[in-house]
Enzyme design. Structure first.
Site, PDB file in Angstrom:
ATOM      1  N   VAL A   1       0.822  -1.166   0.113  1.00 28.19           N
ATOM      2  CA  VAL A   1      -0.098   0.018   0.177  1.00 28.19           C
ATOM      3  C   VAL A   1       0.830   1.266   0.128  1.00 28.19           C
ATOM      4  CG1 VAL A   1      -1.512   1.392   1.449  1.00 28.19           C
ATOM      5  CG2 VAL A   1      -1.884  -1.039   1.317  1.00 28.19           C
TER       6      VAL A   1
ATOM      7  N   ALA B   1       4.530   4.188   2.923  1.00 25.86           N
ATOM      8  CA  ALA B   1       3.854   2.879   2.336  1.00 25.86           C
ATOM      9  C   ALA B   1       4.072   1.864   3.224  1.00 25.86           C
ATOM     10  CB  ALA B   1       4.943   2.633   1.076  1.00 25.86           C
ATOM     11  N   LYS B   2       3.694   0.569   2.870  1.00 27.05           N
ATOM     12  CA  LYS B   2       3.963  -0.613   3.878  1.00 27.05           C
ATOM     13  C   LYS B   2       3.539  -1.957   2.877  1.00 27.05           C
ATOM     14  CE  LYS B   2       5.283  -1.689   8.104  1.00 27.05           C
ATOM     15  NZ  LYS B   2       6.069  -0.995   8.906  1.00 27.05           N
ATOM     16  N   GLY B   3       4.253  -2.965   3.229  1.00 27.59           N
ATOM     17  CA  GLY B   3       3.930  -4.069   2.371  1.00 27.59           C
ATOM     18  C   GLY B   3       3.725  -5.283   3.325  1.00 27.59           C
TER      19      GLY B   3
END
Ligand code: NAD
Length: 422
Positions: free
Chosen positions: A64, A109-111
């Site tokens: 995201v 962001a992050k995953g």
């Protein structure tokens, strides 16, 4: 004032509730509110991986990008069985606010990949990482979105991310990911950075309340990257660490732990933390949070302090190492108890700050001494701490909302300058 999250344990709702309070205080216009509330992009990838036993498994992964207003997206990759899109969304938004609180030129962001890394072999883990990275290769990049480690991922995994991305773009690109090994463009001081940032904030609070390190009892929940490094550094600096815990259990010892010995026990001898021979009294991993201490550092995972249990806290300073350890519903309880909160988006921002230094060094191709990294980190953390506290006093809000206000203010200023592309 509390905007209730319907489901207290949904971290996305918890993050949103704080954003909403801060946005109201700032009298943020409706359009900007909507712009910042929703992420810029959400990507779901299905990651097919051949397991060592020949079976084909398909893992679900997310990335995201919440905001690229102030710079490329920045945020870790989490490998855990309970990863959800809502969680990744919340973590991505927190990265936007965190980068803005410490004023570094990144968005958020992050995953995550739904998997249990403890049940995967090294080669399976490598295949999951490479295929996940390959699926995202056009979205990642030093100027687009830069991952880093988080729960369940480490420097080796970051090395595989770097290599996979580099193969796709046909050139060695170290700056696509941070938290890499030193031999591959990593930064001195990155491993300790989040723990060091927590200590710098704790030091500032201790100074503010005219307390002393030696008289400050510390409890740390979580003994992974963040918790173990914070414990080691604070022990060395003269704090007394009287409580520790990891997922297997907690230990409490009024006399204080010999943290280097405990570190050796857990990380060199690979023995279970609760079995530490000089260990003191055993507790369960959550109970440790409610023992009396001056500084409590939750550095494990989300939703540890809730409206159900916050009244049991017995600390003077709550210094958040994990992301989202306190739910939005618990905030007013904590405030009422007069606990001084160093909120996650400030307290654990040492990690992203040194990730920024790593990215700068990779792009310069010139690497700094550890003392330079630590000195610059100290400057950033001390300044950010003071700014958050000043904002809290000026706007008559708690420290957490002050940190959000400071961050939202910075992001909206950048947004207004950029304008809206048609
Ligand atoms: P990690 O995987 O290295 O360690 C997590 C630790 O928490 C382990 O010791 C684990 O046993 C323990 N744990 C897990 N569930 C627990 C529970 N229910 N009770 C007690 N202990 C439990 O992860 P990490 O990198 O140290 O990250 C910890 C937290 O800090 C996460 O919220 C992460 O998002 C946040 N964070 C990490 C960084 C970083 O640089 N690594 C930076 C900012 C924020």
């Amino acid at each position: 004032m509390l905007v209730a999250a319907e489901n207290e344990l949904n971290v996305f709702e918890s993050a949103e509730a704080r954003f909403e309070i801060a946005a109201r205080k700032l009298e943020l216009e409706d359009g900007l509110y909507r712009y910042l509330k929703y992420p810029n992009k959400e990507i779901t990838v299905y990651v097919p991986v051949a397991l060592d036993n020949g079976h084909l498994e398909v893992f679900i992964g997310y990335r995201v990008l919440h905001s690229a207003v102030r710079g490329p997206g920045k945020g870790g990759i989490r490998f855990a069985p309970n990863v959800t899109l809502d969680e990744v969304r919340a973590l991505a938004a927190w990265m936007t606010w965190k980068s803005a609180v410490v004023n570094i030129p990144f968005g958020g962001a992050k995953g995550g990949v739904i998997c249990d890394p403890s049940k995967l072999s090294k080669t399976e883990l490598e295949r999951v990482t490479r295929r996940y990275t390959a699926e995202l290769s056009e979205w990642l990049g030093p100027e687009r979105d830069i991952p880093a480690p988080d729960i369940g991922t480490n420097d080796q995994i970051m090395a595989w991310v770097m290599d996979t991305y580099s193969m796709h773009v046909r050139q060695a690109t170290t700056a696509v990911v941070t938290g890499k090994p030193l031999d591959l463009g990593g930064s001195q001081g990155r491993r300790e950075a989040t723990g060091r940032g927590l200590m710098i904030c704790a030091d500032r609070a201790v100074e503010k309340f005219r307390m002393k390190r030696a008289d400050s009892r510390v409890i740390v929940q979580g003994f992974g990257n963040v918790g173990s490094q914070a414990s080691l550094l604070m022990h060395e600096a003269g704090y007394k660490i009287i409580g520790v815990a990891d997922v297997h259990g907690g230990l409490y010892n009024e006399k204080g732990f010999d943290i280097p010995k405990l570190y050796d026990w857990v990380y060199i001898q690979h023995r279970p933390l609760p079995e530490f021979p000089d260990g003191g009294e055993k507790t369960n991993p959550q109970e440790i949070l409610f023992r009396p201490c001056e500084i409590l550092i939750p550095a494990a995972t989300e939703n540890q302090i809730t409206s159900e249990n916050a009244h049991r806290l017995s600390c003077r300073i709550l210094c958040e190492g994990a992301n989202g350890p306190t739910t939005a519903q618990a905030d007013p309880v904590v405030e009422k108890k007069g606990i001084f909160v160093i909120p996650d988006i400030l307290g654990n921002a040492g990690g992203v700050t040194v990730s920024y230094f790593e990215w700068v060094q990779d792009r310069q191709g010139f690497f700094w001494r550890e003392s330079e990294v630590n000195e610059r980190l100290t400057d950033v953390m001390q300044l950010s701490f003071d700014q958050v506290i000043n904002y809290a006093e000026a706007h008559k809000v708690d420290n957490r909302i002050a940190a959000y206000i400071l961050a939202i203010d910075r992001v909206t200023r950048a947004l207004k300058l950029r304008g809206f592309y048609a």
